[in-house]
Motif scaffolding. Structure first.
Motif, PDB file in Angstrom:
ATOM      1  N   ALA B 293      83.756  38.356  -1.422  1.00 50.13           N
ATOM      2  CA  ALA B 293      82.582  37.639  -0.781  1.00 50.13           C
ATOM      3  C   ALA B 293      80.903  38.060  -0.699  1.00 50.13           C
ATOM      4  O   ALA B 293      80.147  37.632  -0.872  1.00 50.13           O
ATOM      5  CB  ALA B 293      82.876  37.156   0.395  1.00 50.13           C
ATOM      6  N   CYS B 294      81.231  39.340  -0.874  1.00 53.75           N
ATOM      7  CA  CYS B 294      79.696  39.906  -0.852  1.00 53.75           C
ATOM      8  C   CYS B 294      78.782  40.262  -1.333  1.00 53.75           C
ATOM      9  O   CYS B 294      78.651  40.394  -1.571  1.00 53.75           O
ATOM     10  CB  CYS B 294      80.347  41.626  -0.267  1.00 53.75           C
ATOM     11  SG  CYS B 294      81.537  41.645   0.937  1.00 53.75           S
ATOM     12  N   ILE B 295      79.068  39.474  -3.012  1.00 53.44           N
ATOM     13  CA  ILE B 295      78.052  38.760  -3.355  1.00 53.44           C
ATOM     14  C   ILE B 295      77.317  37.453  -2.623  1.00 53.44           C
ATOM     15  O   ILE B 295      76.432  37.729  -3.556  1.00 53.44           O
ATOM     16  CB  ILE B 295      78.339  38.730  -4.782  1.00 53.44           C
ATOM     17  CG1 ILE B 295      79.850  36.750  -4.927  1.00 53.44           C
ATOM     18  CG2 ILE B 295      79.404  39.568  -5.634  1.00 53.44           C
ATOM     19  CD1 ILE B 295      79.324  36.193  -6.645  1.00 53.44           C
ATOM     20  N   CYS B 296      77.244  37.232  -1.617  1.00 48.62           N
ATOM     21  CA  CYS B 296      76.803  36.600  -1.571  1.00 48.62           C
ATOM     22  C   CYS B 296      75.966  36.538   0.019  1.00 48.62           C
ATOM     23  O   CYS B 296      76.625  37.977   0.983  1.00 48.62           O
ATOM     24  CB  CYS B 296      77.853  35.291  -1.002  1.00 48.62           C
ATOM     25  SG  CYS B 296      78.947  34.048  -1.530  1.00 48.62           S
ATOM     26  N   PRO B 297      74.867  36.350  -0.607  1.00 45.45           N
ATOM     27  CA  PRO B 297      74.260  36.999   1.013  1.00 45.45           C
ATOM     28  C   PRO B 297      74.667  36.874   1.871  1.00 45.45           C
ATOM     29  O   PRO B 297      74.250  38.333   2.457  1.00 45.45           O
ATOM     30  CB  PRO B 297      72.649  36.525   0.704  1.00 45.45           C
ATOM     31  CG  PRO B 297      72.904  35.328  -0.744  1.00 45.45           C
ATOM     32  CD  PRO B 297      73.998  35.663  -0.509  1.00 45.45           C
ATOM     33  N   GLU B 298      74.911  36.098   2.599  1.00 42.69           N
ATOM     34  CA  GLU B 298      75.343  35.780   3.582  1.00 42.69           C
ATOM     35  C   GLU B 298      76.566  36.626   4.392  1.00 42.69           C
ATOM     36  O   GLU B 298      77.205  36.614   5.731  1.00 42.69           O
ATOM     37  CB  GLU B 298      76.082  33.894   4.142  1.00 42.69           C
ATOM     38  CG  GLU B 298      77.114  33.198   3.629  1.00 42.69           C
ATOM     39  CD  GLU B 298      76.455  32.884   2.388  1.00 42.69           C
ATOM     40  OE1 GLU B 298      75.944  33.820   1.422  1.00 42.69           O
ATOM     41  OE2 GLU B 298      76.911  32.682   1.704  1.00 42.69           O
ATOM     42  N   PHE B 299      76.917  37.452   3.418  1.00 37.66           N
ATOM     43  CA  PHE B 299      78.970  37.840   3.597  1.00 37.66           C
ATOM     44  C   PHE B 299      78.746  39.595   3.682  1.00 37.66           C
ATOM     45  O   PHE B 299      79.382  40.739   3.848  1.00 37.66           O
ATOM     46  CB  PHE B 299      80.058  37.542   2.785  1.00 37.66           C
ATOM     47  CG  PHE B 299      80.536  36.011   3.296  1.00 37.66           C
ATOM     48  CD1 PHE B 299      81.380  35.925   4.407  1.00 37.66           C
ATOM     49  CD2 PHE B 299      80.428  35.253   1.570  1.00 37.66           C
ATOM     50  CE1 PHE B 299      81.805  34.677   4.959  1.00 37.66           C
ATOM     51  CE2 PHE B 299      80.989  34.360   2.735  1.00 37.66           C
ATOM     52  CZ  PHE B 299      80.997  33.684   4.064  1.00 37.66           C
ATOM     53  N   ARG B 300      77.065  39.773   3.039  1.00 40.19           N
ATOM     54  CA  ARG B 300      76.929  41.266   2.490  1.00 40.19           C
ATOM     55  C   ARG B 300      76.447  42.269   3.877  1.00 40.19           C
ATOM     56  O   ARG B 300      77.157  43.011   3.396  1.00 40.19           O
ATOM     57  CB  ARG B 300      75.713  41.360   1.654  1.00 40.19           C
ATOM     58  CG  ARG B 300      74.722  42.587   1.202  1.00 40.19           C
ATOM     59  CD  ARG B 300      75.938  43.530   0.985  1.00 40.19           C
ATOM     60  NE  ARG B 300      75.656  45.006   0.392  1.00 40.19           N
ATOM     61  CZ  ARG B 300      75.022  46.100   1.058  1.00 40.19           C
ATOM     62  NH1 ARG B 300      75.775  45.479   2.147  1.00 40.19           N
ATOM     63  NH2 ARG B 300      74.687  47.084   0.777  1.00 40.19           N
ATOM     64  N   HIS B 301      76.906  41.998   5.052  1.00 37.41           N
ATOM     65  CA  HIS B 301      76.537  41.769   6.540  1.00 37.41           C
ATOM     66  C   HIS B 301      78.000  43.565   6.660  1.00 37.41           C
ATOM     67  O   HIS B 301      78.488  44.011   7.266  1.00 37.41           O
ATOM     68  CB  HIS B 301      75.889  41.888   6.894  1.00 37.41           C
ATOM     69  CG  HIS B 301      76.862  40.689   7.638  1.00 37.41           C
ATOM     70  ND1 HIS B 301      77.797  41.079   8.676  1.00 37.41           N
ATOM     71  CD2 HIS B 301      77.107  39.382   7.765  1.00 37.41           C
ATOM     72  CE1 HIS B 301      78.432  40.100   9.127  1.00 37.41           C
ATOM     73  NE2 HIS B 301      78.233  38.981   8.621  1.00 37.41           N
ATOM     74  N   PHE B 302      78.743  42.734   5.834  1.00 37.05           N
ATOM     75  CA  PHE B 302      80.623  43.321   6.234  1.00 37.05           C
ATOM     76  C   PHE B 302      80.703  44.559   5.643  1.00 37.05           C
ATOM     77  O   PHE B 302      81.454  45.139   6.295  1.00 37.05           O
ATOM     78  CB  PHE B 302      81.221  42.492   5.668  1.00 37.05           C
ATOM     79  CG  PHE B 302      81.471  40.855   6.467  1.00 37.05           C
ATOM     80  CD1 PHE B 302      81.721  41.095   7.893  1.00 37.05           C
ATOM     81  CD2 PHE B 302      81.260  40.077   6.572  1.00 37.05           C
ATOM     82  CE1 PHE B 302      82.441  39.764   8.763  1.00 37.05           C
ATOM     83  CE2 PHE B 302      81.235  38.824   6.770  1.00 37.05           C
ATOM     84  CZ  PHE B 302      82.028  38.965   8.524  1.00 37.05           C
ATOM     85  N   ILE B 303      79.840  44.768   4.775  1.00 35.98           N
ATOM     86  CA  ILE B 303      80.120  46.283   3.787  1.00 35.98           C
ATOM     87  C   ILE B 303      78.762  46.792   4.016  1.00 35.98           C
ATOM     88  O   ILE B 303      78.496  48.205   4.031  1.00 35.98           O
ATOM     89  CB  ILE B 303      80.031  46.449   2.305  1.00 35.98           C
ATOM     90  CG1 ILE B 303      78.990  45.230   1.725  1.00 35.98           C
ATOM     91  CG2 ILE B 303      81.282  45.855   2.186  1.00 35.98           C
ATOM     92  CD1 ILE B 303      79.476  45.620  -0.123  1.00 35.98           C
ATOM     93  N   ASP B 304      78.501  46.885   5.266  1.00 41.51           N
ATOM     94  CA  ASP B 304      76.903  47.965   5.714  1.00 41.51           C
ATOM     95  C   ASP B 304      77.341  48.708   5.941  1.00 41.51           C
ATOM     96  O   ASP B 304      78.845  49.178   7.155  1.00 41.51           O
ATOM     97  CB  ASP B 304      75.859  46.322   7.206  1.00 41.51           C
ATOM     98  CG  ASP B 304      75.228  45.604   6.423  1.00 41.51           C
ATOM     99  OD1 ASP B 304      75.225  45.781   5.154  1.00 41.51           O
ATOM    100  OD2 ASP B 304      74.698  44.710   7.718  1.00 41.51           O
TER     101      ASP B 304
END
Lengths: 515, 515
Positions: B293-304
């Motif tokens: 899912a982290c390939i979508c900008p709106e989910f990327r924050h989960f792997i910040d």
């Protein structure tokens, strides 16, 4: 047809209409790839066997980043042909004689297709009962074909499991042996455990020992000798074990090999198992390559003594027509594996597991997830039948014998170690007075000559062989077993070897220093 | 056609004429299996999702031993349909909502076909340069799509590798971390090393620690809490680490999870990496499920925070349309992997390796042999394109939201933990006075009710969900992500859940003790 029209999609991404598993699109594209591969098999004998590309070649052919919009299968297959195929070393070529074979077959391929198509994740029985049950059945079938003692079969209290590779099989059995021993002598004694192989044992053993936390100083590669045909001698093993015990160490694990990688040497199982038994060691028999041949009665004697080992493995993906990866492992004591490798998280709990009537293979291997590998083995066994499988293997051995016979007709060459299976280790031999007036180390020069000869042959692209160094001697290995290989390919290969050897002779006649 | 005529062969085995890789026979049989699978995808929604067979069912359908003579593909496919398909739990069914998805796709399947068809054994660059180079390129593509810091990419001194599963990825990175530490503090200190996860971390971590020889007493599953949504708290981690250091132990390795198996909880990477850095620990980020899912900008924050970790992995075979197995692992320091896992036997030596211009992936993983896995990832990325891949993932998340919305309209149910991705954890809740007059432990009874409810639903075969226990609460997990699932399947699934819940209410109305 045409529902994946690239134009339409690229102009209007939101219109991308096809589910990625749409049955009709799957059918259309699937047929295309089957035809692509059928054509590949028809042509593969014409490609340079060892890839001729330079490091970094692919960067020049492929964009810097993934495409934002879809590309058609037609475009992709064109790229596979023009960018990927030249970068392949063609293990399926009839002119492939390197390493050991990776013998593909239609049946193995179809089994993999079914497995990939169902795409189940068979970690426990419940996650797909057929996957577990077929694996257990096929492993008993195969165990019977190998005449493994009943104690290795489910029907006799043991059991078989499909691993990816021998490396995993060794790591799992070593971990099981380690934990059984540590349970007895105490967890803190891990630094005292010793692992044994020979100097011919596959590097998988050292790597497994390394991963399992065995002290690197406690890994023993016991020396082998030419007079033993490079098989591990029970006497040498015993000497080493006694020295270790005297030093306060604890013998843990012996990996004995039937068909070593360098020269297909065979360790003498009965004597080795006897030594191991004296010291309470786990014996694993690694027959990665040669195990296949042991389904033929005339080769079965090579694994005589396996009845006293604890585990046995061979790679169906090497020389058994089953595509990579498929390592068959049998153990007498599945509980030792399970005790070392089981996990029981809440989210995997289920009635079937609790009933204790089923096998949960996740506890027999490193990973949790596992593919439905037994399908391909089942298809191979059924599509060809035991009689033909034996005959296929015999035909490879026969071709290796033909090659050996051709060598013996050319006095410039020698076969360096006995040929047991379908791999011949040979070299070109120049005598001391042939070599620069006899002023150099003959063996060293011969090693260098054979190294150069091999590189010339491989660079031609016509065939591919690899090398080994056995007892200080550089040998060229000629491993027959690619499925498409026929006797004519073997005869042509020999002509090519002679042709390149002639070049050396010509150079020498011109007085050139050839190494 | 007809060259494999079974009659002819069985009457005259010696006549078996077809090479197991005969291109035309490959073509004929390959097309048959493509059609078989296309039909399977068309019908899979009609099969009971969880297999309904009983343990041992297959023994009754299959002979005791392998056939001596060949059988036709027609016969074999009939058996697959009648004996294997009923024993499958259909992970590709649109009604599959169990565990996490195993999301197949045409592109992933075709990539696997090509890989299986070429059947190369890509242990080092030379054994098939295309396999190594495509893998490196695709891993950089994917790393960029995830916006991983450059230090994880080849272009920035790190690098990516395809492993089979997360279990292997964790074992490899843990072994690398272990050896780096033991190099510093001495080999004999292995008994002091401590490995950390949370009580929600996948069991792969404990198993990897076990295999790598970490003392079982030194494995820490740090407690998580509902008020942290079951994410691992840096404060709790630090408390545990301090206690271990005070006891003379050596903190080694932290596995932080983004999207836990039970409830898709997210560990707070920035704070955890800070604690780890203080104590010199290796941090691995396991985003097996949620990484996609982290390939979508709106989910990327989960792997910040991943920029401060040492390694990161996610499974393309879970929720990224790439068939099993395909775990993507990136490391900042490939040398740590290589130092722990490399082997350099004579028989694998070659010019390319000696030139140090190439990657030899055998030194980045457990096994020597490896399949050409990057082909399937390459086909998935190109066939669908980044924009569509994002949209597919978003559509799954949207469907999970729809399901969540439906739950919220029925007061008898609750969503137990926040839904971050496409998995909803919910349960039926009976209040204390509803439950047998309030004399029993309410939570325990609710757990039992939901367990029975789930078993009733799964036994129906109409859909398949699984469970978890989170903070003592038994929850039903509804994981959207099977490729064929559409919103209608999700709505039907909810109706089915309600229908079975109504049965409980009816039983209660009749005054029956329901648990």
């Amino acid at each position: 047809m045409g529902s994946l029209s690239t134009d339409m999609i690229e102009n209007n991404p939101a219109a991308f209409p096809v589910n990625p598993l749409d049955p009709e699109e799957f059918r259309r594209q699937g047929h295309m790839v089957i035809d692509f591969l059928a054509d590949y098999y028809r042509e593969v004998g014409k490609y340079p066997v060892r890839s001729q590309v330079e490091p970094g070649y692919l960067h020049k052919c492929i964009p810097e980043s993934a495409p934002n919009q879809p590309e058609s299968i037609e475009t992709i297959l064109k790229d596979v042909q023009s960018h990927i195929v030249p970068g392949l070393t063609h293990w399926q070529s009839p002119n492939y004689f390197a390493y050991f074979p990776s013998s593909g077959s239609t049946a193995g391929f179809l089994g993999e297709m079914l497995s990939t198509g169902f795409n189940i994740v068979g970690f426990n029985w419940m996650s797909s009962p057929a996957a577990t049950e077929l694996e257990s059945i096929v492993m008993d079938w195969l165990g019977n074909m190998l005449k493994l003692p009943k104690s290795f079969l489910f029907s006799g209290g043991g059991g078989g499991v499909l691993q990816g590779t021998t490396c995993e099989a060794i790591l799992c059995t070593l971990t099981a042996a380690r934990d059984k021993m540590l349970h007895k002598i105490g967890r803190d004694q891990i630094g005292k455990l010793v692992v044994y192989g020979s100097d011919q044992t596959h590097c998988a053993l050292q790597k497994a020992a390394q991963i399992a936390g065995i002290h690197p100083a406690n890994f023993r590669a016991v020396q082998t000798f030419k007079f033993d045909s490079f098989g591990l001698s029970p006497v040498e093993l015993k000497k080493q074990v006694e020295a270790d015990v005297a030093a306060g160490l604890v013998p843990l694990f012996l990996c004995a090999t039937v068909g070593t990688t360098s020269s297909t040497a065979v360790d003498f199982l009965p004597g080795l198992c006897k030594v191991a038994a004296e010291y309470g060691m786990w014996v694993h028999v690694d027959a990665a390559y040669a195990g296949s041949a042991c389904i033929c009665p005339e080769f079965r004697h090579f694994i005589d003594g396996v009845e006293d080992a604890d585990s046995f493995s061979f790679n169906a993906h090497k020389w058994f027509f089953t595509t990579l990866d498929c390592c068959c492992l049998w153990v007498k004591n599945p509980n030792a594996l399970i005790q070392a490798l089981s996990t029981n998280p809440e989210y995997l709990k289920n009635k079937a597991t609790e009933s204790k009537q089923v096998v949960d293979y996740k506890d027999w291997q490193i990973a949790l997830s596992r593919r439905f590998r037994s399908l391909k083995l089942w298809l191979v066994l059924r599509s060809y039948g035991v009689a033909n499988l034996r005959n296929f293997l015999r035909s490879h051995v026969k071709m290796a014998k033909v090659f050996e016979g051709l060598i013996s007709l050319d006095a410039r060459f020698e076969v360096v170690v006995p040929r047991y299976f379908a791999t011949v280790c040979f070299r070109l031999v120049c005598s001391s007075d042939e070599i620069n007036g006899g002023n150099e180390d003959v063996n060293e020069v011969n090693n260098e000559i054979n190294k150069r000869l091999l590189e010339m042959i491989n660079a031609s692209g016509n065939i591919y062989m690899t090398h080994a160094v056995i007892g200080g001697i550089y040998v060229i290995r000629f491993a027959v077993g690619a499925t498409l290989t026929e006797e004519s390919h073997v005869r042509d290969a020999w002509k090519l070897v002679q042709h390149h050897a002639n070049l050396f002779v010509a150079l020498k006649a011109q007085g050139l220093k050839i190494v």
